[in-house]
Every structure is written in C-alpha cells, then in structure tokens.
Design an enzyme around this catalytic site. Structure first.
Site, PDB file in Angstrom:
ATOM      1  N   ASN A  85      -4.897   2.028  -1.690  1.00 37.63           N
ATOM      2  CA  ASN A  85      -5.502   0.707  -1.915  1.00 37.63           C
ATOM      3  C   ASN A  85      -6.300   0.644  -3.208  1.00 37.63           C
ATOM      4  OD1 ASN A  85      -7.878   2.029  -1.280  1.00 37.63           O
ATOM      5  ND2 ASN A  85      -8.675   0.334  -0.066  1.00 37.63           N
TER       6      ASN A  85
ATOM      7  N   LYS B  81       0.816  -1.227   0.000  1.00 37.23           N
ATOM      8  CA  LYS B  81       0.000   0.000   0.000  1.00 37.23           C
ATOM      9  C   LYS B  81       0.848   1.276   0.000  1.00 37.23           C
ATOM     10  CE  LYS B  81      -4.180  -1.891   2.056  1.00 37.23           C
ATOM     11  NZ  LYS B  81      -5.260  -1.698   3.024  1.00 37.23           N
TER      12      LYS B  81
END
Ligand code: ATR
Length: 263
Positions: free
Chosen positions: A86, A65
């Site tokens: 994300n 991420k």
C-alpha cells in the site's frame, strides 16, 4: 514541490488526500498529495515516475495492492509476507513496496485491546486479511480462525500462514476478539446475519469506518461487548506512510479524527 499519489479504482471516496494534505500543511512541507483513478496498464509508468523522482511516493488501494508487486524492485517483509503493497517509495536499490496496513492495524489496538494469548475470529478472507493475520501473529494471538463465505479463499490463506483454523460461514466458535473484514456493512443497511446473542464482554472490531457503526458493531454493543471501527487503522496506515516519505511522525489528534467524520 514533491508529489504524492493514491492510486486505485474506484478512488473518488478515498480520504487519504485529506489526511496527508492536512499533515503536509501542519508540518510546512512543500508537497501535494493527490488521488488518481487508474487502470492496471498505467501502473508500470507510475512506478517509473517514482524511479525518475517525478513522484516521491504512492499509496495503493483496491484493487491494485497485489498487482503492483511485479513492477517493484524490492519488497519489505510485511509486503512480502502479505503479498500486499500500500506504500511505494524510492529506496537505495530501487523502488520499494511496503505494507503499512500491518502496523496500522497494530497501532489501532494500542490503547484498546491486547490480542496476546487471545482467540481471534476473522470474518472474511479478502485483501486486508493477510495484513491483519500478520499483525495478530506478531502480537502473539493464541489462535486465529477464519470464516469466509467462500471457504476456498480461507483455505488459500491457510497455505500462506501457519496454524490458521477455518470454520464454515455461519459458524461462530468461542472467541475473545472478532473482526469483520468483509465488505458487509459498507452500506448502512447491510446485515451480516450471524447470531451474536451469546456473546458478552468480548471485543468487536470492524475494519469499516464509514458508516461509523455497522450493524455488526451495533449487534456487538447490544449484547454488552466492547466495539471499535476501522478509523484508527486507516489513520495509522497513513501515519506510517507519512513517516517513511517525510521522515517525521505526524500528529494523530482530535482534529485528524474529525477530518474523517463523513456520515
Ligand atoms: P476481495 O475478495 O476482492 O479481496 P474484499 O472487499 O477485500 O474483496 O473482500 C470482500 C470480503 O467480503 C470477502 O471475504 C467476501 O467473501 P467471499 O470471499 O465469499 O466473496 C466477503 N463478502 C462480501 N459480501 C458478502 C456477503 N454478502 N456475505 C458474506 N461475506 C461477504
């Protein structure tokens, strides 16, 4: 047919394909959503595929991420502030990184609890915590306290967000809402070893949703507190990614909740 991906490592257990393909079918969209286990050196090419419209969108999970950020052209506010991406899509000025965990967390509380003016205790300082802090600040929580086994990681969060308090691991200050954002509980037998016997009428939130009820939530329930697991947060982070990619809001109904019943 448009192609969407969730990338991570490990990825076998990701339930994102089930959720997205369910909504793709329900909305009669010509697309497919797949999972792909990758190594860090594959990120760059995948993001080029988004630029070249070979892939229409990517969800990113642990441990990439933060790593994906260097390859992106633009970040949304949520992604910038949390340094966590994300959801990836092609915008007008290039490939954009967004973070739907923030709104996912917010929406999971919608019918459950209003953190406004409440004292919040967060256990853990890992990947998802900046998103939770950002959401709680947005929702006007009164105070946010972090307790993490490795204090230094909590101190790092304090550098990113103003007015965060830190307590040593094992200390439980007074709180209205407590959030387990550690990985303790992923195995059903995991015990967090904190004493909640003096809590009552508080709100216990576990980011983990499999198992459905961690020992943390069991303890919360035992002492008369309200509890909720991370299932809705997971569903809503997917919901907002779906909205960005397909420009429509999917249904969150009983059928969707059932899709994620896996224990
Ligand atoms: P990462 O730290 O790589 O982002 P994570 O899964 O997002 O990984 O975070 C795991 C969190 O669970 C961390 O806050 C971790 O604490 P440390 O920072 O001290 O590692 C916490 N955690 C994991 N095992 C734990 C344990 N046995 N007791 C207490 N906290 C634990």
């Amino acid at each position: 047919m448009k192609k969407y991906l969730v990338i991570g490592n490990p990825i076998e257990h990701s339930l994102s394909p089930q959720l997205h393909n369910h909504w793709i079918k329900a909305n009669k969209i010509d697309a497919v959503y797949e999972k792909k286990k990758i190594n860090q050196n594959e990120i760059k090419d995948l993001i080029c595929d988004v630029k070249d419209k070979k892939i229409s969108g990517i969800n990113v999970t642990v441990p990439f991420k933060q790593e994906v950020i260097t390859y992106l052209d633009e970040l949304t506010d949520q992604a910038q502030k949390t340094q966590s991406v994300n959801t990836i899509y092609l915008g007008t000025n290039g490939v954009v990184g967004h973070n739907t965990d923030v709104d996912g967390f917010k929406s999971s509380l919608k019918d459950e609890y209003d953190p406004k003016n409440k004292n919040i205790l967060i256990l853990g300082a890992g990947g998802v915590v900046p998103s939770i802090i950002f959401a709680l600040k947005n929702m006007k929580a009164q105070s946010i306290t972090i307790s993490n086994r490795t204090r230094e990681k909590a101190e790092n969060l304090k550098k990113k967000f103003e007015n965060i308090k830190i307590v040593d691991w094992g200390q439980i200050p007074n709180f209205d809402m407590i959030i387990n954002a550690t990985s303790v509980g992923l195995n059903a037998e995991d015990e967090i070893n904190l004493d909640f016997s003096k809590t009552n009428n508080k709100f216990f939130y576990d980011v983990i949703y499999n198992p459905t009820e961690t020992n943390f939530l069991k303890a919360g329930k035992k002492f008369g507190n309200k509890i909720i697991n991370g299932k809705l947060m997971f569903i809503y982070q997917a919901y907002y990614a779906f909205e960005i990619w397909h420009k429509l809001l999917p249904k969150v109904d009983e059928e969707v909740l059932k899709l994620l019943e896996n224990d």
